[in-house]
Scaffold this motif. Sequence first.
Motif, mmCIF file in Angstrom:
data_model
loop_
_atom_site.group_PDB
_atom_site.id
_atom_site.type_symbol
_atom_site.label_atom_id
_atom_site.label_comp_id
_atom_site.label_asym_id
_atom_site.label_seq_id
_atom_site.Cartn_x
_atom_site.Cartn_y
_atom_site.Cartn_z
ATOM 1 N N LEU A 17 0.608 -0.862 0.133
ATOM 2 C CA LEU A 17 -0.207 -0.200 -0.179
ATOM 3 C C LEU A 17 0.941 1.587 0.028
ATOM 4 O O LEU A 17 0.665 2.475 -1.259
ATOM 5 N N ARG A 18 2.129 0.575 1.010
ATOM 6 C CA ARG A 18 3.045 2.527 0.956
ATOM 7 C C ARG A 18 3.236 2.603 -0.017
ATOM 8 O O ARG A 18 3.351 3.719 -1.195
ATOM 9 N N LEU A 19 3.649 1.867 -1.398
ATOM 10 C CA LEU A 19 4.745 1.739 -2.229
ATOM 11 C C LEU A 19 3.468 1.878 -3.320
ATOM 12 O O LEU A 19 3.657 3.239 -4.252
ATOM 13 N N TYR A 20 1.916 1.588 -3.696
ATOM 14 C CA TYR A 20 1.100 2.097 -4.040
ATOM 15 C C TYR A 20 1.475 3.572 -4.096
ATOM 16 O O TYR A 20 0.527 3.976 -5.298
ATOM 17 N N LEU A 21 0.678 4.445 -3.221
ATOM 18 C CA LEU A 21 0.911 5.232 -2.704
ATOM 19 C C LEU A 21 1.581 6.885 -2.651
ATOM 20 O O LEU A 21 1.443 7.922 -2.445
ATOM 21 N N ASN A 22 2.964 6.208 -3.075
ATOM 22 C CA ASN A 22 4.167 6.855 -3.631
ATOM 23 C C ASN A 22 4.648 7.203 -1.929
ATOM 24 O O ASN A 22 5.626 8.537 -2.475
ATOM 25 N N HIS A 23 4.293 6.388 -1.098
ATOM 26 C CA HIS A 23 4.822 7.268 0.301
ATOM 27 C C HIS A 23 6.493 7.130 0.336
ATOM 28 O O HIS A 23 7.230 8.131 0.854
ATOM 29 N N GLU A 24 7.022 6.121 -0.605
ATOM 30 C CA GLU A 24 8.324 5.630 -0.259
ATOM 31 C C GLU A 24 8.192 4.523 -1.134
ATOM 32 O O GLU A 24 7.893 3.504 -1.565
ATOM 33 N N ASN A 25 9.747 4.575 -1.254
ATOM 34 C CA ASN A 25 10.105 3.515 -2.925
ATOM 35 C C ASN A 25 11.611 2.990 -2.473
ATOM 36 O O ASN A 25 12.388 2.562 -2.977
ATOM 37 N N THR A 26 12.334 3.113 -0.756
ATOM 38 C CA THR A 26 13.242 3.037 -0.722
ATOM 39 C C THR A 26 13.247 1.321 0.160
ATOM 40 O O THR A 26 12.713 1.383 0.986
ATOM 41 N N VAL A 27 13.730 0.095 0.625
ATOM 42 C CA VAL A 27 14.116 -0.227 1.551
ATOM 43 C C VAL A 27 13.936 0.217 2.594
ATOM 44 O O VAL A 27 13.078 0.175 4.092
ATOM 45 N N ALA A 28 14.909 1.070 3.382
ATOM 46 C CA ALA A 28 15.390 2.136 4.607
ATOM 47 C C ALA A 28 13.614 2.758 4.760
ATOM 48 O O ALA A 28 12.926 2.904 6.031
ATOM 49 N N GLY A 29 13.323 4.191 3.854
ATOM 50 C CA GLY A 29 11.716 4.388 4.559
ATOM 51 C C GLY A 29 10.261 3.506 4.801
ATOM 52 O O GLY A 29 10.315 4.181 5.085
ATOM 53 N N LEU A 30 10.548 2.231 3.884
ATOM 54 C CA LEU A 30 9.930 1.111 4.157
ATOM 55 C C LEU A 30 9.731 0.538 5.210
ATOM 56 O O LEU A 30 8.051 0.751 6.405
ATOM 57 N N ALA A 31 10.585 0.743 6.041
ATOM 58 C CA ALA A 31 10.955 -0.038 6.753
ATOM 59 C C ALA A 31 10.656 0.848 7.759
ATOM 60 O O ALA A 31 9.913 0.458 8.737
ATOM 61 N N ARG A 32 11.021 2.638 8.045
ATOM 62 C CA ARG A 32 10.748 3.020 8.770
ATOM 63 C C ARG A 32 8.672 3.718 8.863
ATOM 64 O O ARG A 32 8.169 3.639 10.276
ATOM 65 N N LEU A 33 8.710 3.148 7.999
ATOM 66 C CA LEU A 33 7.266 3.558 7.625
ATOM 67 C C LEU A 33 6.285 2.408 8.272
ATOM 68 O O LEU A 33 4.930 2.881 8.589
ATOM 69 N N CYS A 34 6.578 1.293 8.091
ATOM 70 C CA CYS A 34 6.113 -0.352 8.531
ATOM 71 C C CYS A 34 6.189 -0.477 9.879
ATOM 72 O O CYS A 34 5.536 -1.505 10.235
ATOM 73 N N GLN A 35 7.231 0.159 10.537
ATOM 74 C CA GLN A 35 7.867 -0.317 11.775
ATOM 75 C C GLN A 35 8.950 -1.670 11.726
ATOM 76 O O GLN A 35 8.312 -2.560 12.865
ATOM 77 N N LEU A 36 9.065 -1.355 10.847
ATOM 78 C CA LEU A 36 10.387 -2.445 10.452
ATOM 79 C C LEU A 36 11.894 -2.440 10.801
ATOM 80 O O LEU A 36 12.199 -1.429 9.992
ATOM 81 N N ASP A 37 12.653 -3.834 11.338
ATOM 82 C CA ASP A 37 13.778 -3.310 10.831
ATOM 83 C C ASP A 37 14.300 -3.663 9.794
ATOM 84 O O ASP A 37 13.348 -4.167 9.028
ATOM 85 N N ALA A 38 15.128 -2.636 9.410
ATOM 86 C CA ALA A 38 15.857 -3.223 7.818
ATOM 87 C C ALA A 38 15.526 -4.796 7.829
ATOM 88 O O ALA A 38 15.616 -5.671 6.798
ATOM 89 N N GLY A 39 15.989 -5.587 8.708
ATOM 90 C CA GLY A 39 16.464 -6.932 7.670
ATOM 91 C C GLY A 39 15.392 -7.495 8.062
ATOM 92 O O GLY A 39 14.807 -8.586 7.174
ATOM 93 N N GLY A 40 14.304 -6.728 8.838
ATOM 94 C CA GLY A 40 12.704 -7.792 8.612
ATOM 95 C C GLY A 40 12.250 -7.110 7.197
ATOM 96 O O GLY A 40 11.048 -8.028 6.904
ATOM 97 N N MET A 41 12.527 -5.640 6.915
ATOM 98 C CA MET A 41 11.806 -5.585 5.557
ATOM 99 C C MET A 41 12.611 -6.478 4.441
ATOM 100 O O MET A 41 12.067 -7.256 3.679
ATOM 101 N N THR A 42 13.583 -6.959 4.556
ATOM 102 C CA THR A 42 14.179 -7.647 3.743
ATOM 103 C C THR A 42 13.910 -8.788 2.941
ATOM 104 O O THR A 42 13.703 -9.212 2.175
ATOM 105 N N ARG A 43 13.282 -9.582 4.361
ATOM 106 C CA ARG A 43 12.902 -11.280 4.366
ATOM 107 C C ARG A 43 11.995 -10.505 3.571
ATOM 108 O O ARG A 43 11.180 -11.573 3.250
ATOM 109 N N LEU A 44 11.150 -9.395 4.245
ATOM 110 C CA LEU A 44 9.738 -9.171 4.098
ATOM 111 C C LEU A 44 9.318 -9.138 2.329
ATOM 112 O O LEU A 44 8.493 -9.341 1.017
ATOM 113 N N LEU A 45 10.291 -8.436 1.604
ATOM 114 C CA LEU A 45 10.581 -8.132 0.131
ATOM 115 C C LEU A 45 11.108 -9.114 -0.469
ATOM 116 O O LEU A 45 9.965 -9.426 -1.945
#
Length: 176
Positions: A63-91
Amino acid sequence: MIDAQKTDASRLPPAPLTVAGIPFLVEESIGYQMRRIVCIVASEIERRMEPLGLTDAQWKPLLRLYLNHENTVAGLARLCQLDAGGMTRLLDRLEAKGLCSRTRSLEDRRVVHIELTPEGHAAAAQIPDILGNVQQVCAQGFQPAEYHQLQDFLKRIHGNLQTLGAAADTATPRPS
């Protein structure tokens, strides 16, 4: 005689805590009630995301990507309240499903950009309607003015709680 009175008084339970002049009861507390609501809403959203093949964790970055809120791993992790490693696994899982792709920045190799694939865009485009339909269920029986008032109350509670983090940050000494 006075010592006996002190001893008897110390055996009494403490006076009940009041909040805004109302006795505090755990089951009726704001946090308890909000947690119950969040659990039910999250469960319903997850149930409605199932046909899209998305889990609770997966629809949020889409949803964040779709709404153009963020397009980097670090930014998405921050918005989704995940650490970078957790976001990487999710991606990794979203990429395996064909919903997004990652490319390393040419300017800064530490930065990884994420884009929705056409399939990811099609799935993400359905998310706002799903969320809106659950929101409609939540708002049943509310007049528009009541609903706006509820939103204002929730914003005030959020603002009150934001001060807790700020107060803790200033009270905690920074390591030197």
